[in-house]
Design a protein around this motif. Structure first.
Motif, PDB file in Angstrom:
ATOM      1  N   ARG A 344       0.825  -1.206   0.000  1.00  0.00           N
ATOM      2  CA  ARG A 344       0.000   0.000   0.000  1.00  0.00           C
ATOM      3  C   ARG A 344       0.862   1.259   0.000  1.00  0.00           C
ATOM      4  NH1 ARG A 344      -3.433  -2.939   3.500  1.00  0.00           N
ATOM      5  NH2 ARG A 344      -2.432  -1.989   5.327  1.00  0.00           N
ATOM      6  N   ARG A 345       1.971   1.227   0.735  1.00  0.00           N
ATOM      7  CA  ARG A 345       2.828   2.416   0.775  1.00  0.00           C
ATOM      8  C   ARG A 345       3.456   2.669  -0.589  1.00  0.00           C
ATOM      9  NH1 ARG A 345       7.184   3.683   5.534  1.00  0.00           N
ATOM     10  NH2 ARG A 345       8.440   2.064   4.563  1.00  0.00           N
ATOM     11  N   PHE A 346       3.915   1.617  -1.252  1.00  0.00           N
ATOM     12  CA  PHE A 346       4.415   1.780  -2.610  1.00  0.00           C
ATOM     13  C   PHE A 346       3.330   2.370  -3.517  1.00  0.00           C
ATOM     14  CE2 PHE A 346       8.228  -1.361  -2.970  1.00  0.00           C
ATOM     15  CZ  PHE A 346       9.116  -0.312  -2.760  1.00  0.00           C
ATOM     16  N   GLN A 347       2.120   1.859  -3.384  1.00  0.00           N
ATOM     17  CA  GLN A 347       1.017   2.363  -4.196  1.00  0.00           C
ATOM     18  C   GLN A 347       0.744   3.841  -3.909  1.00  0.00           C
ATOM     19  OE1 GLN A 347      -1.931  -0.475  -2.968  1.00  0.00           O
ATOM     20  NE2 GLN A 347      -1.546  -1.880  -4.686  1.00  0.00           N
ATOM     21  N   ASP A 348       0.757   4.203  -2.646  1.00  0.00           N
ATOM     22  CA  ASP A 348       0.471   5.589  -2.259  1.00  0.00           C
ATOM     23  C   ASP A 348       1.517   6.565  -2.815  1.00  0.00           C
ATOM     24  OD1 ASP A 348      -1.744   4.709  -0.878  1.00  0.00           O
ATOM     25  OD2 ASP A 348      -0.770   4.737   1.095  1.00  0.00           O
ATOM     26  N   TYR A 349       2.753   6.097  -2.981  1.00  0.00           N
ATOM     27  CA  TYR A 349       3.824   6.973  -3.450  1.00  0.00           C
ATOM     28  C   TYR A 349       4.139   6.777  -4.937  1.00  0.00           C
ATOM     29  CZ  TYR A 349       4.840   8.646   1.255  1.00  0.00           C
ATOM     30  OH  TYR A 349       4.761   9.248   2.495  1.00  0.00           O
ATOM     31  N   GLY A 350       3.287   6.055  -5.633  1.00  0.00           N
ATOM     32  CA  GLY A 350       3.480   5.857  -7.066  1.00  0.00           C
ATOM     33  C   GLY A 350       4.648   4.958  -7.412  1.00  0.00           C
ATOM     34  N   LEU A 351       5.044   4.085  -6.492  1.00  0.00           N
ATOM     35  CA  LEU A 351       6.180   3.202  -6.711  1.00  0.00           C
ATOM     36  C   LEU A 351       5.787   1.742  -6.890  1.00  0.00           C
ATOM     37  CD1 LEU A 351       8.673   4.763  -4.129  1.00  0.00           C
ATOM     38  CD2 LEU A 351       8.631   5.102  -6.611  1.00  0.00           C
ATOM     39  N   TRP A 352       4.476   1.478  -6.923  1.00  0.00           N
ATOM     40  CA  TRP A 352       4.016   0.115  -7.216  1.00  0.00           C
ATOM     41  C   TRP A 352       3.763   0.047  -8.723  1.00  0.00           C
ATOM     42  CZ3 TRP A 352       4.690  -4.243  -4.981  1.00  0.00           C
ATOM     43  CH2 TRP A 352       3.958  -5.370  -5.372  1.00  0.00           C
ATOM     44  N   LEU A 353       4.698  -0.537  -9.457  1.00  0.00           N
ATOM     45  CA  LEU A 353       4.737  -0.468 -10.914  1.00  0.00           C
ATOM     46  C   LEU A 353       4.066  -1.651 -11.599  1.00  0.00           C
ATOM     47  CD1 LEU A 353       8.513   0.535 -11.104  1.00  0.00           C
ATOM     48  CD2 LEU A 353       6.545   2.075 -10.968  1.00  0.00           C
ATOM     49  N   VAL A 354       3.818  -2.720 -10.859  1.00  0.00           N
ATOM     50  CA  VAL A 354       3.380  -3.981 -11.449  1.00  0.00           C
ATOM     51  C   VAL A 354       2.035  -3.864 -12.157  1.00  0.00           C
ATOM     52  CG1 VAL A 354       2.693  -6.345 -10.929  1.00  0.00           C
ATOM     53  CG2 VAL A 354       4.710  -5.376  -9.838  1.00  0.00           C
ATOM     54  N   ASP A 355       1.101  -3.155 -11.562  1.00  0.00           N
ATOM     55  CA  ASP A 355      -0.253  -3.131 -12.116  1.00  0.00           C
ATOM     56  C   ASP A 355      -0.302  -2.570 -13.527  1.00  0.00           C
ATOM     57  OD1 ASP A 355      -1.152  -4.191  -9.753  1.00  0.00           O
ATOM     58  OD2 ASP A 355      -1.761  -2.274  -8.889  1.00  0.00           O
ATOM     59  N   ASP A 356       0.485  -1.534 -13.788  1.00  0.00           N
ATOM     60  CA  ASP A 356       0.409  -0.866 -15.089  1.00  0.00           C
ATOM     61  C   ASP A 356       1.606  -1.114 -16.000  1.00  0.00           C
ATOM     62  OD1 ASP A 356      -2.037   0.349 -14.363  1.00  0.00           O
ATOM     63  OD2 ASP A 356      -0.970   1.975 -13.342  1.00  0.00           O
ATOM     64  N   HIS A 357       2.687  -1.675 -15.452  1.00  0.00           N
ATOM     65  CA  HIS A 357       3.917  -1.789 -16.251  1.00  0.00           C
ATOM     66  C   HIS A 357       4.529  -3.191 -16.189  1.00  0.00           C
ATOM     67  CE1 HIS A 357       3.836   2.601 -16.606  1.00  0.00           C
ATOM     68  NE2 HIS A 357       3.611   2.638 -15.301  1.00  0.00           N
ATOM     69  N   ALA A 358       3.712  -4.200 -15.969  1.00  0.00           N
ATOM     70  CA  ALA A 358       4.244  -5.565 -15.800  1.00  0.00           C
ATOM     71  C   ALA A 358       5.037  -6.022 -17.008  1.00  0.00           C
ATOM     72  CB  ALA A 358       3.102  -6.546 -15.521  1.00  0.00           C
ATOM     73  N   GLU A 360       7.120  -4.534 -18.661  1.00  0.00           N
ATOM     74  CA  GLU A 360       8.497  -4.054 -18.642  1.00  0.00           C
ATOM     75  C   GLU A 360       9.411  -4.972 -17.856  1.00  0.00           C
ATOM     76  OE1 GLU A 360       9.106   0.129 -17.774  1.00  0.00           O
ATOM     77  OE2 GLU A 360       7.018   0.557 -18.243  1.00  0.00           O
ATOM     78  N   SER A 361       8.845  -5.911 -17.124  1.00  0.00           N
ATOM     79  CA  SER A 361       9.638  -6.886 -16.381  1.00  0.00           C
ATOM     80  C   SER A 361       9.953  -8.086 -17.249  1.00  0.00           C
ATOM     81  CB  SER A 361       8.864  -7.347 -15.140  1.00  0.00           C
ATOM     82  OG  SER A 361       9.455  -8.512 -14.586  1.00  0.00           O
ATOM     83  N   PRO A 362      11.137  -8.692 -17.092  1.00  0.00           N
ATOM     84  CA  PRO A 362      11.424  -9.930 -17.818  1.00  0.00           C
ATOM     85  C   PRO A 362      10.457 -11.062 -17.479  1.00  0.00           C
ATOM     86  CG  PRO A 362      13.415  -9.005 -16.847  1.00  0.00           C
ATOM     87  CD  PRO A 362      12.276  -8.241 -16.270  1.00  0.00           C
ATOM     88  N   LEU A 363       9.768 -10.950 -16.341  1.00  0.00           N
ATOM     89  CA  LEU A 363       8.817 -11.990 -15.942  1.00  0.00           C
ATOM     90  C   LEU A 363       7.416 -11.730 -16.492  1.00  0.00           C
ATOM     91  CD1 LEU A 363       9.821 -12.469 -12.188  1.00  0.00           C
ATOM     92  CD2 LEU A 363      10.631 -13.726 -14.184  1.00  0.00           C
ATOM     93  N   GLY A 364       7.177 -10.546 -16.983  1.00  0.00           N
ATOM     94  CA  GLY A 364       5.862 -10.237 -17.508  1.00  0.00           C
ATOM     95  C   GLY A 364       4.795 -10.276 -16.407  1.00  0.00           C
ATOM     96  N   LYS A 365       3.598 -10.618 -16.812  1.00  0.00           N
ATOM     97  CA  LYS A 365       2.501 -10.708 -15.843  1.00  0.00           C
ATOM     98  C   LYS A 365       2.529 -12.074 -15.182  1.00  0.00           C
ATOM     99  CE  LYS A 365      -0.650  -7.453 -18.080  1.00  0.00           C
ATOM    100  NZ  LYS A 365      -2.013  -7.251 -18.659  1.00  0.00           N
ATOM    101  N   LEU A 366       2.677 -12.089 -13.871  1.00  0.00           N
ATOM    102  CA  LEU A 366       2.698 -13.349 -13.129  1.00  0.00           C
ATOM    103  C   LEU A 366       1.275 -13.740 -12.750  1.00  0.00           C
ATOM    104  CD1 LEU A 366       5.733 -12.700 -10.773  1.00  0.00           C
ATOM    105  CD2 LEU A 366       5.655 -14.208 -12.750  1.00  0.00           C
ATOM    106  N   GLN A 367       0.960 -14.999 -12.959  1.00  0.00           N
ATOM    107  CA  GLN A 367      -0.379 -15.495 -12.621  1.00  0.00           C
ATOM    108  C   GLN A 367      -0.356 -16.115 -11.219  1.00  0.00           C
ATOM    109  OE1 GLN A 367      -2.881 -14.853 -14.619  1.00  0.00           O
ATOM    110  NE2 GLN A 367      -1.467 -13.921 -16.106  1.00  0.00           N
TER     111      GLN A 367
END
Length: 367
Positions: A344-358, A360-367
């Protein structure tokens, strides 16, 4: 290779080309002749070398460093067995770039945080150096499905059912193996950077690793330092303790760095029997003891606070963050306990990137 194949083509015994004769004897090269048999064996050897790599080759485990949908869609029992036997030496050799490996240690509950961290690392173009030390087989298989070769498990595997909370015995068991992992990589001759995955890279940290010191680390104290603060190990407080963070470390393969890792491991082993809750909570007190006990033998370097702020400063002093905007390099989401609270803290500060930028990770979207 192309010239060899062209030569073989020109020397085929049943070719319509007038060059179907040996240049040595001017006789046709028949399949069962000694020269013909040698050519056939050579061609077969070349084909096998291209399409069937030798058993020790990384290509047998992963055709390339970019995972493909066909590979990621399934993982056979044979592939699982191969990954179980994949060694730290093999993995470090595969990921190392310019003699450097970036390491994190992850259990399966923290895969979303791994992915978030990887997005930030990828934005700085350092993802190919990353080696995930999997603490359970779920993590080992999942990462190597998506990103072949970038995860290794060093037995024994730990229980993966719980996202260990800071201060728990499980958390201590998880972190206590860290110096041994890092020491092994140093012994292989690589520079190694360690990160916890509750971090986010905002800039390239390697430009801040000035000089050629043995070990680089960050201060975990939230008190503001001057921008030109000393890079020496801070003096102990009135209790004789320093508060250096064990979650962001860079080491060169020197005798000094190896000595520090050995001493850290020794301190952890002695503290495993301690009655102190503080010492059982995590590996950081042992790291600080090791730093202080080897300071006269190891070339130590304290990284810039403004570039590598602790969570106790970055998330709690908005005025300081505003004043130092653009100077932050790696932000650590510590000084908070709990998986959901960190997210939640990452989300509040705009540092939770997974939801919109997955992607960009070599792992892509994890199920």
């Amino acid at each position: 290779m192309a010239q060899k194949q062209q030569t073989l083509h020109q020397q085929r015994p049943f070719s319509s080309s007038p060059r179907s004769y040996s240049s040595i004897s001017n006789r046709p090269i028949f399949l069962l002749s000694r020269n013909g048999l040698l050519l056939v064996l050579l061609a077969l050897f070349l084909l096998l070398g291209v399409f069937l790599p030798w058993p020790g080759s990384p290509l047998l485990l992963f055709p390339n460093k970019v995972s493909s949908p066909s590979y990621a869609s399934s993982l056979s029992p044979h592939a699982k067995s191969e990954w179980r036997n994949y060694t730290l030496a093999q993995a470090a050799k595969f990921v190392a770039t310019n003699g450097t490996v970036i390491v994190c240690a992850v259990s399966s509950p923290f895969l979303p945080f791994l992915n978030n961290w990887l997005i930030s690392v990828s934005r700085q173009k350092h993802q190919e150096k990353v080696l995930v030390i999997a603490e359970d087989y779920i993590t080992l298989y999942k990462v190597n499905e998506k990103w072949p070769g970038h995860a290794v498990l060093i037995p024994p595997a730990l229980d993966s059912k719980t996202a260990y909370s800071f201060g728990s015995q499980g958390f201590f068991n998880f972190t206590a193996r860290r110096p041994q992992h890092l020491l092994q990589i140093l012994e292989l001759g690589y520079n190694v950077m360690y990160n916890d995955v509750d971090m986010v890279w905002l800039q390239d940290p390697f430009q801040y690793l000035e000089g050629s010191h043995d070990a680089y680390f960050t201060d975990d104290m939230p008190q503001i330092k001057p921008l030109n603060h000393s890079h020496d190990l801070p003096a102990p407080d009135q209790n004789g303790e320093t508060y250096i963070c064990s979650c962001m470390i860079y080491l060169r393969p020197t005798n000094g760095a190896k000595l520090l890792m050995k001493k850290w491991s020794e301190e952890l082993q002695s503290q495993a029997w301690s009655e102190s809750i503080r010492f059982k909570a995590n590996d950081q007190p042992a790291f600080n003891l090791a730093l202080n006990k080897t300071a006269h033998q190891v070339d130590l370097y304290l990284l810039s606070q403004v570039a590598f702020p602790t969570g106790g400063l970055y998330f709690n002093d908005a005025a300081w963050v505003k004043e130092t905007k653009g100077k932050h390099v790696i932000v650590h989401n510590n000084y908070i306990i709990g998986y959901d609270r960190k997210m939640r803290r990452f989300q509040d500060y705009g540092l939770w990137l997974v939801d919109d930028h997955a992607l960009e990770s070599p792992l892509g979207k994890l199920q």
